[in-house]
Design a protein around this motif. Sequence first.
Motif, short mmCIF file in Angstrom:
data_model
loop_
_atom_site.label_atom_id
_atom_site.label_comp_id
_atom_site.label_asym_id
_atom_site.label_seq_id
_atom_site.Cartn_x
_atom_site.Cartn_y
_atom_site.Cartn_z
N VAL A 158 -50.21 15.94 -38.00
CA VAL A 158 -51.07 14.98 -38.69
C VAL A 158 -50.24 13.71 -38.88
O VAL A 158 -49.15 13.76 -39.45
CB VAL A 158 -51.56 15.52 -40.05
CG1 VAL A 158 -52.40 14.49 -40.77
CG2 VAL A 158 -52.32 16.82 -39.85
N ILE A 159 -50.77 12.59 -38.38
CA ILE A 159 -50.07 11.32 -38.54
C ILE A 159 -51.02 10.31 -39.19
O ILE A 159 -52.23 10.40 -39.06
CB ILE A 159 -49.52 10.77 -37.21
CG1 ILE A 159 -50.66 10.48 -36.22
CG2 ILE A 159 -48.50 11.71 -36.61
CD1 ILE A 159 -50.20 9.79 -34.95
N TYR A 160 -50.43 9.36 -39.89
CA TYR A 160 -51.18 8.30 -40.55
C TYR A 160 -50.79 6.97 -39.92
O TYR A 160 -49.60 6.62 -39.88
CB TYR A 160 -50.89 8.27 -42.05
CG TYR A 160 -51.53 9.42 -42.78
CD1 TYR A 160 -52.76 9.28 -43.39
CD2 TYR A 160 -50.90 10.67 -42.84
CE1 TYR A 160 -53.37 10.34 -44.05
CE2 TYR A 160 -51.50 11.74 -43.49
CZ TYR A 160 -52.73 11.56 -44.09
OH TYR A 160 -53.32 12.62 -44.74
N THR A 161 -51.79 6.24 -39.42
CA THR A 161 -51.55 4.95 -38.80
C THR A 161 -52.54 3.93 -39.37
O THR A 161 -53.54 4.29 -39.97
CB THR A 161 -51.73 5.03 -37.27
OG1 THR A 161 -53.07 5.46 -36.97
CG2 THR A 161 -50.71 5.99 -36.64
N ALA A 162 -52.23 2.66 -39.14
CA ALA A 162 -53.09 1.58 -39.61
C ALA A 162 -53.47 0.69 -38.43
O ALA A 162 -52.77 0.66 -37.41
CB ALA A 162 -52.36 0.76 -40.67
N ASP A 163 -54.56 -0.03 -38.59
CA ASP A 163 -54.96 -0.99 -37.56
C ASP A 163 -53.84 -2.02 -37.40
O ASP A 163 -53.29 -2.51 -38.40
CB ASP A 163 -56.25 -1.71 -37.96
CG ASP A 163 -57.47 -0.80 -37.92
OD1 ASP A 163 -57.44 0.21 -37.18
OD2 ASP A 163 -58.45 -1.08 -38.64
#
Length: 174
Positions: free
Chosen positions: A153-158
């Motif tokens: 599970v990874i968290y990324t932003a625009d």
Amino acid sequence: MPVPADARLLLHRLGRIPAYLVDEQEDIVAWNTSAAALIIDFAQLPAAERNTVRVAIRLGATICSAPAGAEGEFARQAAADLRATIARYPAHRALGELVNEFAAHSVDFAAGWRSHDVRPRRTLRKLLNHPEFGPLELDRQTLLLPGTALRLVIYTADPDSASATALARLGRAS
């Protein structure tokens, strides 16, 4: 569940990208420092509480929510993931106990469970209210790790968003 060395290495190499590994019960089995800085220091939680749904229940709306129109999506996806797992391990008693626990705490989880949906939604939009960096709009992406029962599970932003800038700052701070 032992975490393969190459999976731990991948978490380390992701560096500033918040990431953790979950098993089929949604237990968080390994994480990088950026994930701990973004969400919660998982090492401070008892092992039994290191579960994505338990963390969501525990933190409630204090840190994490969903954008308008996507309320309850995380809980419904967790129900679909656990339903798929129970289909593979029907006699696994602890899974049934988790389902009962989550259904008692989340109307959305209970609705997701009753829908019998098992389709994965590998990307969920999340709103995180970080105590130091403020509101962050992030994508929570889930990737299967071949040859294991683990998911990354990874968290990324625009790109070029305020959330991306804050996430980069958080990564440098962790």
